[in-house]
Design a protein around this motif. Sequence first.
Motif, short mmCIF file in Angstrom:
data_model
loop_
_atom_site.label_atom_id
_atom_site.label_comp_id
_atom_site.label_asym_id
_atom_site.label_seq_id
_atom_site.Cartn_x
_atom_site.Cartn_y
_atom_site.Cartn_z
N TRP A 214 0.82 -1.22 0.00
CA TRP A 214 0.00 0.00 0.00
C TRP A 214 0.85 1.26 0.00
N GLN A 215 2.05 1.18 0.56
CA GLN A 215 2.90 2.38 0.66
C GLN A 215 3.75 2.62 -0.57
N HIS A 216 3.86 1.64 -1.46
CA HIS A 216 4.76 1.79 -2.60
C HIS A 216 4.10 2.66 -3.67
N PRO A 217 4.84 3.64 -4.23
CA PRO A 217 4.24 4.53 -5.24
C PRO A 217 3.79 3.80 -6.50
N VAL A 218 4.41 2.67 -6.83
CA VAL A 218 4.02 1.92 -8.02
C VAL A 218 2.56 1.45 -7.91
N THR A 219 2.11 1.15 -6.70
CA THR A 219 0.72 0.73 -6.50
C THR A 219 -0.24 1.79 -7.02
N TRP A 220 0.01 3.02 -6.63
CA TRP A 220 -0.92 4.09 -7.00
C TRP A 220 -0.65 4.61 -8.40
N ASP A 221 0.57 4.44 -8.89
CA ASP A 221 0.85 4.79 -10.28
C ASP A 221 0.02 3.95 -11.23
N TYR A 222 -0.32 2.73 -10.80
CA TYR A 222 -1.10 1.85 -11.67
C TYR A 222 -2.45 2.47 -12.04
N LEU A 223 -2.99 3.29 -11.15
CA LEU A 223 -4.28 3.91 -11.43
C LEU A 223 -4.22 4.86 -12.62
N LYS A 224 -3.01 5.31 -12.99
CA LYS A 224 -2.88 6.16 -14.17
C LYS A 224 -3.27 5.40 -15.45
N THR A 225 -3.27 4.08 -15.36
CA THR A 225 -3.70 3.27 -16.51
C THR A 225 -5.14 3.58 -16.88
N ALA A 226 -5.93 4.04 -15.91
CA ALA A 226 -7.33 4.37 -16.18
C ALA A 226 -7.48 5.54 -17.14
N SER A 227 -6.40 6.25 -17.42
CA SER A 227 -6.43 7.33 -18.41
C SER A 227 -6.52 6.78 -19.83
N ALA A 228 -6.20 5.49 -20.02
CA ALA A 228 -6.11 4.85 -21.33
C ALA A 228 -4.95 5.41 -22.15
N TRP A 229 -4.12 6.19 -21.53
CA TRP A 229 -3.00 6.82 -22.25
C TRP A 229 -1.66 6.48 -21.61
N PHE A 230 -1.59 6.54 -20.28
CA PHE A 230 -0.36 6.20 -19.56
C PHE A 230 -0.54 4.80 -18.97
N ILE A 231 -0.11 3.82 -19.72
CA ILE A 231 -0.34 2.43 -19.32
C ILE A 231 0.80 1.98 -18.41
N HIS A 232 0.44 1.54 -17.20
CA HIS A 232 1.41 1.00 -16.25
C HIS A 232 1.16 -0.49 -16.11
N TYR A 233 2.23 -1.26 -16.07
CA TYR A 233 2.08 -2.72 -16.10
C TYR A 233 2.33 -3.42 -14.77
N PRO A 234 3.22 -2.95 -13.89
CA PRO A 234 3.50 -3.72 -12.67
C PRO A 234 2.67 -3.26 -11.47
N LEU A 235 2.50 -4.18 -10.54
CA LEU A 235 2.07 -3.90 -9.18
C LEU A 235 3.09 -4.55 -8.26
N PRO A 236 3.40 -3.95 -7.13
CA PRO A 236 4.48 -4.47 -6.27
C PRO A 236 4.25 -5.91 -5.82
N GLY A 237 5.20 -6.77 -6.14
CA GLY A 237 5.17 -8.15 -5.69
C GLY A 237 4.18 -9.05 -6.41
N VAL A 238 3.59 -8.57 -7.50
CA VAL A 238 2.53 -9.32 -8.18
C VAL A 238 3.09 -9.98 -9.44
N PHE A 239 2.94 -11.28 -9.53
CA PHE A 239 3.32 -12.08 -10.69
C PHE A 239 4.83 -12.05 -10.97
N TYR A 240 5.65 -11.86 -9.95
CA TYR A 240 7.09 -11.77 -10.18
C TYR A 240 7.69 -13.11 -10.60
N THR A 241 7.05 -14.22 -10.28
CA THR A 241 7.61 -15.53 -10.61
C THR A 241 6.88 -16.21 -11.76
#
Length: 340
Positions: free
Chosen positions: A112-139
């Motif tokens: 919850w504290q990592h900025p990448v988590t909240w950066d992902y919401l920028k994907t909702a713009s349909a313009w700035f697509i962010h792909y990772p979430l912290p610790g998700v699907f790393y393996t």
Amino acid sequence: MSQTRDDNRFDILRLLAAWLVLFSHCYPLSGRAASEPLASTWGVDTLGGVGVAIFFVLSGYLVTLSLERSPHVLEFARRRALRIYPALVALCLLCVLVLGPWMTTWPLSAYWQHPVTWDYLKTASAWFIHYPLPGVFYTNPQPITVNGALWSLPYEITCYGVLALASLLPGPLRVKVPLLGVGLVVLLLVRPADTVMGPFDLFVGMDYYHSKLGVSFALGAVFACWRTHVRPVLWPALVLLAGALCLPHSAWQTLLYLLGVGMLTLWLALYGRWLPRVPARIGDWSYGAYLYGFPVQQVLAHHRLHEVSFVGYIVASTVITFALAGLSWHLVEKQAMRWK
């Protein structure tokens, strides 16, 4: 010719396109990228690429009709926004608030504290697509990426914008749209070979996918503008695809392939009356399938279902994705469409 839902097969073709994207993604997401059926045989594209081409040519056709019906460009933009954003925003919120906390291997406080988590919401713009979430699907076999399918959204938004701007310029749309299409064809043909430039390297301010996807969208738009005079015909589409099969890998092969797939798609949409029709009460699940397919497949890959049964992985991905797509349509997209 009527363009109503009852008289054409746009919806079933969009569902097919969504499934082709999902099916094609099953290969790289399970560590079998080299075995993707079309890429490993013909090489001009993947089956997912065919699905995206189908989406763009149908979008070019239908969005142009929508623009012609809109009283002004702001109304056109409002209609496009209502179709794209509600379901996308819902997906992004679900990914950050539900999928991420469920799948992350990090402590929840760190997530919850990592900025990448909240950066992902920028994907909702349909313009700035962010792909990772912290610790998700790393393996996973395709690590880190939560929803790789969303890469094409900025290109679609660009097509909408260019079409809207073209409508504001002097002259009839049926002249301006073919000129734009010709320009995109020229850019596709003169772009330096992929051994010199990568697909995302800019050439004359655009990358490879601006021209490739733009050609498909423009083809649909041209047929929409000239629908009372020019109709898609089956045999030229088959000739174009046969020509693409015979050519070595080149920009010309890509062009023939795009034109052939586009014309065949429009011919099937308008005249393929033997194709099944999606009942109006079911609605259009294709966008939801496009949005949810990749995350569903990543979750199943995380649990190694593809190692137990690759066929089972495909079937489970299809069933779960289309179930979520149906919920997306009835709970979000259909409600937003009422405002159109």
